[in-house]
Design a protein around this motif. Structure first.
Motif, PDB file in Angstrom:
ATOM      1  N   ASP A   1     -77.279  -7.733   5.396  1.00  0.00           N
ATOM      2  CA  ASP A   1     -77.874  -8.481   6.252  1.00  0.00           C
ATOM      3  C   ASP A   1     -77.439  -9.664   6.017  1.00  0.00           C
ATOM      4  OD1 ASP A   1     -79.920  -6.484   6.638  1.00  0.00           O
ATOM      5  OD2 ASP A   1     -81.284  -6.484   5.183  1.00  0.00           O
ATOM      6  N   LYS A   2     -77.553 -10.260   4.715  1.00  0.00           N
ATOM      7  CA  LYS A   2     -76.347 -11.404   4.745  1.00  0.00           C
ATOM      8  C   LYS A   2     -74.988 -11.980   5.873  1.00  0.00           C
ATOM      9  CE  LYS A   2     -77.701 -11.701  -0.257  1.00  0.00           C
ATOM     10  NZ  LYS A   2     -77.011 -11.778  -1.829  1.00  0.00           N
ATOM     11  N   MET A   3     -74.177  -9.885   5.845  1.00  0.00           N
ATOM     12  CA  MET A   3     -73.270 -11.101   6.762  1.00  0.00           C
ATOM     13  C   MET A   3     -74.082 -10.612   8.493  1.00  0.00           C
ATOM     14  SD  MET A   3     -70.445  -7.858   5.342  1.00  0.00           S
ATOM     15  CE  MET A   3     -69.218  -7.952   6.325  1.00  0.00           C
ATOM     16  N   ARG A   4     -75.025 -10.073   8.685  1.00  0.00           N
ATOM     17  CA  ARG A   4     -75.630 -10.614   9.979  1.00  0.00           C
ATOM     18  C   ARG A   4     -76.250 -11.840   9.860  1.00  0.00           C
ATOM     19  NH1 ARG A   4     -77.633  -4.911   8.759  1.00  0.00           N
ATOM     20  NH2 ARG A   4     -76.279  -3.527  10.474  1.00  0.00           N
ATOM     21  N   ASN A   5     -77.115 -12.347   8.820  1.00  0.00           N
ATOM     22  CA  ASN A   5     -76.996 -13.459   8.465  1.00  0.00           C
ATOM     23  C   ASN A   5     -75.982 -14.918   9.192  1.00  0.00           C
ATOM     24  OD1 ASN A   5     -80.261 -12.778   8.847  1.00  0.00           O
ATOM     25  ND2 ASN A   5     -79.910 -12.903   6.453  1.00  0.00           N
ATOM     26  N   MET A   6     -75.117 -14.546   8.806  1.00  0.00           N
ATOM     27  CA  MET A   6     -74.160 -15.463   8.914  1.00  0.00           C
ATOM     28  C   MET A   6     -73.336 -15.271  10.088  1.00  0.00           C
ATOM     29  SD  MET A   6     -72.009 -14.541   5.025  1.00  0.00           S
ATOM     30  CE  MET A   6     -70.327 -15.487   5.432  1.00  0.00           C
ATOM     31  N   ALA A   7     -73.478 -14.487  10.033  1.00  0.00           N
ATOM     32  CA  ALA A   7     -72.500 -14.160  11.727  1.00  0.00           C
ATOM     33  C   ALA A   7     -73.600 -14.480  12.977  1.00  0.00           C
ATOM     34  CB  ALA A   7     -72.650 -13.042  12.161  1.00  0.00           C
ATOM     35  N   GLU A   8     -74.534 -14.892  12.746  1.00  0.00           N
ATOM     36  CA  GLU A   8     -76.358 -15.664  13.354  1.00  0.00           C
ATOM     37  C   GLU A   8     -75.957 -17.099  13.297  1.00  0.00           C
ATOM     38  OE1 GLU A   8     -80.354 -14.585  14.586  1.00  0.00           O
ATOM     39  OE2 GLU A   8     -80.025 -13.996  12.560  1.00  0.00           O
ATOM     40  N   LYS A   9     -75.522 -17.273  12.076  1.00  0.00           N
ATOM     41  CA  LYS A   9     -75.596 -18.703  12.033  1.00  0.00           C
ATOM     42  C   LYS A   9     -74.609 -19.259  12.762  1.00  0.00           C
ATOM     43  CE  LYS A   9     -76.288 -21.762   8.636  1.00  0.00           C
ATOM     44  NZ  LYS A   9     -76.104 -22.253   6.782  1.00  0.00           N
ATOM     45  N   ALA A  10     -73.581 -18.345  12.116  1.00  0.00           N
ATOM     46  CA  ALA A  10     -71.702 -19.209  13.333  1.00  0.00           C
ATOM     47  C   ALA A  10     -72.138 -19.220  14.800  1.00  0.00           C
ATOM     48  CB  ALA A  10     -70.935 -18.455  12.955  1.00  0.00           C
ATOM     49  N   ARG A  11     -72.919 -18.168  15.120  1.00  0.00           N
ATOM     50  CA  ARG A  11     -73.787 -17.795  17.199  1.00  0.00           C
ATOM     51  C   ARG A  11     -73.803 -19.334  17.407  1.00  0.00           C
ATOM     52  NH1 ARG A  11     -75.922 -12.763  19.556  1.00  0.00           N
ATOM     53  NH2 ARG A  11     -77.748 -13.519  17.725  1.00  0.00           N
ATOM     54  N   GLY A  12     -75.194 -19.842  15.989  1.00  0.00           N
ATOM     55  CA  GLY A  12     -75.841 -20.830  16.707  1.00  0.00           C
ATOM     56  C   GLY A  12     -75.148 -22.151  16.549  1.00  0.00           C
ATOM     57  N   LYS A  13     -74.628 -21.783  15.307  1.00  0.00           N
ATOM     58  CA  LYS A  13     -72.859 -23.243  15.469  1.00  0.00           C
ATOM     59  C   LYS A  13     -72.480 -23.383  16.417  1.00  0.00           C
ATOM     60  CE  LYS A  13     -72.470 -26.801  12.615  1.00  0.00           C
ATOM     61  NZ  LYS A  13     -72.843 -27.837  12.748  1.00  0.00           N
ATOM     62  N   ALA A  14     -72.296 -22.263  17.182  1.00  0.00           N
ATOM     63  CA  ALA A  14     -71.728 -22.724  18.067  1.00  0.00           C
ATOM     64  C   ALA A  14     -72.178 -23.209  19.510  1.00  0.00           C
ATOM     65  CB  ALA A  14     -70.352 -20.975  18.139  1.00  0.00           C
ATOM     66  N   LYS A  15     -73.378 -21.991  19.420  1.00  0.00           N
ATOM     67  CA  LYS A  15     -73.894 -22.655  21.059  1.00  0.00           C
ATOM     68  C   LYS A  15     -74.835 -24.792  20.497  1.00  0.00           C
ATOM     69  CE  LYS A  15     -76.499 -18.759  21.981  1.00  0.00           C
ATOM     70  NZ  LYS A  15     -77.514 -17.641  22.311  1.00  0.00           N
ATOM     71  N   GLU A  16     -74.922 -24.768  19.514  1.00  0.00           N
ATOM     72  CA  GLU A  16     -75.337 -26.758  19.212  1.00  0.00           C
ATOM     73  C   GLU A  16     -74.022 -27.024  19.885  1.00  0.00           C
ATOM     74  OE1 GLU A  16     -76.591 -29.260  16.026  1.00  0.00           O
ATOM     75  OE2 GLU A  16     -76.135 -27.356  15.383  1.00  0.00           O
ATOM     76  N   VAL A  17     -72.727 -26.792  19.337  1.00  0.00           N
ATOM     77  CA  VAL A  17     -71.319 -27.863  19.261  1.00  0.00           C
ATOM     78  C   VAL A  17     -71.001 -27.504  20.997  1.00  0.00           C
ATOM     79  CG1 VAL A  17     -69.241 -27.597  19.409  1.00  0.00           C
ATOM     80  CG2 VAL A  17     -70.476 -26.879  17.604  1.00  0.00           C
ATOM     81  N   ALA A  18     -72.006 -25.855  21.745  1.00  0.00           N
ATOM     82  CA  ALA A  18     -71.052 -25.918  23.370  1.00  0.00           C
ATOM     83  C   ALA A  18     -71.625 -26.747  23.822  1.00  0.00           C
ATOM     84  CB  ALA A  18     -71.079 -24.692  23.506  1.00  0.00           C
ATOM     85  N   GLY A  19     -73.403 -27.372  23.654  1.00  0.00           N
ATOM     86  CA  GLY A  19     -74.515 -28.208  24.289  1.00  0.00           C
ATOM     87  C   GLY A  19     -74.240 -29.159  24.683  1.00  0.00           C
ATOM     88  N   ARG A  20     -73.768 -29.560  23.247  1.00  0.00           N
ATOM     89  CA  ARG A  20     -73.272 -30.867  23.029  1.00  0.00           C
ATOM     90  C   ARG A  20     -72.766 -31.538  24.119  1.00  0.00           C
ATOM     91  NH1 ARG A  20     -72.371 -31.101  17.650  1.00  0.00           N
ATOM     92  NH2 ARG A  20     -74.827 -31.525  16.888  1.00  0.00           N
ATOM     93  N   ALA A  21     -70.958 -30.828  23.808  1.00  0.00           N
ATOM     94  CA  ALA A  21     -70.654 -30.990  24.048  1.00  0.00           C
ATOM     95  C   ALA A  21     -70.256 -31.038  25.814  1.00  0.00           C
ATOM     96  CB  ALA A  21     -69.296 -30.042  24.119  1.00  0.00           C
TER      97      ALA A  21
END
Length: 283
Positions: free
Chosen positions: A231-251
């Motif tokens: 579960d922790k690993m899935r949460n880390m992956a989900e957080k990384a995906r959210g971070k990537a979305k945020e960066v791509a949206g800002r760019a």
């Protein structure tokens, strides 16, 4: 706002230069050079054609020795200028098919510079001849000197002053917003036509990272901790995906995507906090 960022920025405002290969740059420089040659050749050919016709006018026989010599110098300068400005055509024919486009552009550019210098001298010499014949005054030389000074200012001094003034603007800069992985940085630095594809690469990278993390072999742990680790690993992956979305949206300037990315990160943080509370209760 995530740490290490300074807020959304327009990539076009911070990006300088062109991303092009050596061949693409040579093609662009060659096209620019041809436009310059067309402008210079027009004036050179018209002036040279006029000079050739002067010798057949009735008043030409009345010119003094100095004026006749000045006419000969003017015609020779005009012929040299025309030859130099037409030389890029011959260079292109001889270099064609040899994969030497950058060398061709450099050589042709040097000939164009020589041609412009000869053209300026031709104009000055022709103007001196015209003023001497028309006025017969010694002031003709001073007038020509003033005109040549104006040519030097327009053709050399002013461009160099502007180049010196704006040289600092050509310093390569990279966008300040560097949060995220490679695909996110590409989206921030690429032009408008490549931002959407870079954002897609960002999502694909996040999905692949999540898949790898989700399929990682679980290590046996005491007290039934294997499921909690997954579960922790899935949460880390989900957080990384959210971070990537945020960066791509800002760019890309997509506020909706950026908001979704932040929401995904907040959701992941909440899940992680719940897991910590659950682990503390078990202990």
């Amino acid at each position: 706002m995530p740490p290490g960022t300074t807020g959304p920025q327009d990539p076009a405002a911070t990006r300088t230069g062109r991303r092009e290969s050596a061949d693409e740059r040579a093609d662009r420089r060659w096209n620019d050079l041809l436009q310059e040659v067309r402008v210079a050749q027009t004036g050179s050919q018209i002036l040279f054609g006029f000079l050739l016709s002067v010798a057949f006018m009735p008043r030409f026989a009345q010119l003094g020795d100095f004026d006749r010599g000045l006419y000969v110098v003017t015609v020779v300068l005009g012929a040299l200028a025309t030859g130099a400005l037409a030389a890029p055509v011959s260079y292109h024919r001889l270099f064609a098919g040899h994969r030497l486009k950058p060398q061709l552009v450099d050589a042709a550019a040097q000939l164009v510079v020589v041609g412009l210098l000869l053209l300026a001298l031709t104009v000055g010499s022709a103007l001196l001849l015209l003023l001497r014949v028309a006025t017969g005054s010694a002031a003709a030389a001073w007038i020509v000197a003033g005109v040549m000074a104006w040519f030097a200012a327009c053709w050399l001094l002013l461009p160099m002053l502007h180049l010196r003034r704006h040289r600092g603007d050509r310093t390569d800069r990279r966008p300040v917003d560097r949060v995220g992985t490679g695909a996110g940085e590409v989206a921030a630095e690429a032009g408008p036509d490549r931002r959407r594809s870079a954002a897609g690469q960002t999502h694909g990278t996040a999905r692949r990272g999540q898949t790898r993390l989700g399929r990682a072999p679980a290590r046996p742990a005491k007290g039934g901790r294997t499921m909690a680790t997954d579960d922790k690993m899935r949460n880390m992956a989900e957080k990384a995906r959210g971070k990537a979305k945020e960066v791509a949206g800002r760019a890309t300037g997509d506020g909706t995507m950026e908001a979704k990315g932040r929401g995904t990160q907040m959701k992941s943080d909440l899940k992680q906090a719940a897991e910590k509370i659950k682990d503390a209760g078990k202990d």
